[in-house]
Design an enzyme around this catalytic site. Structure first.
Site, short mmCIF file in Angstrom:
data_model
loop_
_atom_site.label_atom_id
_atom_site.label_comp_id
_atom_site.label_asym_id
_atom_site.label_seq_id
_atom_site.Cartn_x
_atom_site.Cartn_y
_atom_site.Cartn_z
CE1 TYR A 41 0.37 1.87 4.24
CE2 TYR A 41 0.83 -0.46 4.51
CZ TYR A 41 0.89 0.84 4.98
OH TYR A 41 1.49 1.10 6.18
CB CYS A 42 1.49 4.03 -1.81
SG CYS A 42 0.26 4.21 -3.11
NE ARG A 43 -0.51 11.13 -0.97
CZ ARG A 43 -1.31 11.72 -1.86
NH1 ARG A 43 -2.56 11.95 -1.56
NH2 ARG A 43 -0.87 12.06 -3.05
#
Length: 133
Positions: free
Chosen positions: A92-94
């Site tokens: 995941y990222c932002r």
């Protein structure tokens, strides 16, 4: 009659190429799952949770238990080569944009099980899931 046959052949060839291309893309891309599904997968054995944001972004809040491999770092490809390719990786990222690129890079590097959080940590927070600061 010959023009009709040529046109039909070209159309079928084009459709076959498009179908093969889409099938190959689907095989090469990482799976995207909802927040609920991602949350359930975190507790499974042989899964590794990776936050691919910068260390500074991760310090602002991350999913508990996440490791960090910065996708924007120059050594990202070298770092992923150090990982066990037999494990399942939850990325995941932002918002999910970097995750898509990181997931594609991992699949290209030979990882078979790469799963991405749809909407990133932004979606995670919107669902009131736990965040460690």
């Amino acid at each position: 009659m010959k023009i009709y046959q040529k046109t039909l052949f070209i159309a079928l060839l084009f459709m076959g190429t498009v179908f093969f291309s889409q099938a190959q893309t689907a095989k090469d891309s990482a799976k995207v799952v909802s927040v609920e599904k991602f949350d359930k997968l975190i507790s499974k054995k042989k899964t590794t949770l990776l936050d691919i944001r910068t260390p500074e972004e991760m310090a602002e809040g991350h999913i508990p238990g996440a490791g960090n491999v910065d996708f924007l770092a120059e050594d990202f490809n070298e770092k992923i080569q150090e990982l066990d390719k037999s494990k399942t990786y939850l990325l995941y990222c932002r918002t999910g944009k970097r995750t898509a690129k990181a997931g594609a890079a991992m699949k290209a590097a030979g990882f078979k099980k790469v799963i991405m959080l749809d909407g990133g940590i932004t979606a995670w927070k919107e669902e009131n899931k736990p965040v460690k600061e």
